[in-house]
Design an enzyme around this catalytic site. Sequence first.
Site, PDB file in Angstrom:
ATOM      1  N   CYS A  86      -4.924   7.842  27.600  1.00  0.00           N
ATOM      2  CA  CYS A  86      -4.429   6.952  26.544  1.00  0.00           C
ATOM      3  C   CYS A  86      -3.788   7.770  25.410  1.00  0.00           C
ATOM      4  CB  CYS A  86      -5.561   6.039  26.066  1.00  0.00           C
ATOM      5  SG  CYS A  86      -4.980   4.607  25.129  1.00  0.00           S
ATOM      6  N   HIS A 203      -8.150   3.749  31.100  1.00  0.00           N
ATOM      7  CA  HIS A 203      -9.317   4.518  30.679  1.00  0.00           C
ATOM      8  C   HIS A 203     -10.291   4.709  31.840  1.00  0.00           C
ATOM      9  CE1 HIS A 203      -8.831   4.732  26.253  1.00  0.00           C
ATOM     10  NE2 HIS A 203      -8.073   3.665  26.444  1.00  0.00           N
ATOM     11  N   GLU A 205     -12.772   6.645  31.931  1.00  0.00           N
ATOM     12  CA  GLU A 205     -14.148   6.824  31.423  1.00  0.00           C
ATOM     13  C   GLU A 205     -14.830   5.485  31.148  1.00  0.00           C
ATOM     14  OE1 GLU A 205     -11.540   6.944  29.645  1.00  0.00           O
ATOM     15  OE2 GLU A 205     -11.903   6.416  27.545  1.00  0.00           O
TER      16      GLU A 205
END
Lengths: 243, 84
Positions: A86, A203, A205
């Site tokens: 990002c 994302h 994560e």
Amino acid sequence: MRWGVVVFPGSNCDRDCLFVLQQVLGREAIAIWHDERNLPPVDAVVLPGGFSYGDYLRSGAIAALSPIMAAVGRAARSGLPVLGICNGFQILCEAGLLPGALLTNADALFHCHPVHLRVESNCCLFTRGFASGEVVQMPIAHGQGRYYADPSTLDRLERSGSILFRYCDVHGERTREANPNGSVANIAGICNEEGNVVGLMPHPERACETLLASTDGLRLFHSLGSTPPEVEPGATYAGSAVR
Amino acid sequence: MIRARVLILPKRTVFDPQGEAVRHALGHFGLAAVDRVRVGKEIEIEIPDGGDPTEIRSRLETIARDFLANPVVEEFELHIEGLP
């Protein structure tokens, strides 16, 4: 294997990345402050998401000039794996470590929802845990994620196999409707020609535990390990018991 | 005082959603037929007098090109006042 997660003023996904690397994957991972002039001994670096320097001037523009980025640039050119997520992707583009730029979403809205991605290439360090053509799911959360590259750069990306992820529908079709931000050629993630520097807007994560609906992101971090990914639906991971 | 102004606009080849939103809004003022609006930014830099004019100009050009504007998606104009 030791990971470093760079923390810029305004980063807000640094702790998520550290949590995934330490608690979910059970790896050694340290935070690295943006003011450091040298990288500590690490085997890979993450530039996390967030709003470094308040997105002033352009997203990632000021962070790209921070002392740590000079060190990251030197290490990246020597082959160190670098993952920009990002805002980290925006920083890599602004630093010239990846081609192109990320612009305000075509509909000028902030998009925060899961997306489907087609894995375009699994030849890169961070995507070898996926199958080429596979459809995976991760969330996006950005206002400036419209990837842009001029036609000749785009052609070079295509020919060198540097496009890693494209926005697609659930069947893997690259449609206009599945493109949340107007990115050229539905591009969600790319790598450099050497394959060690990767940037993506979604994302990973936030897609590492079954509680969060998808564990596809874990495979991206896992790709860079010594062992191949072992991701089973419903599986628990080392450290999950911590919660 | 030396005053540099850097005018930055999105390139014409790059879609500008902010400009497009402003273009739509212009209809409220009775100006319906507008081909295009581009929204950019202007950055003003003030520098005390003195120093080597050639070097100052060169540094400002580098700052504008390599930092204040992103040549991938933006064009810029640099105007410097007060430089001998």
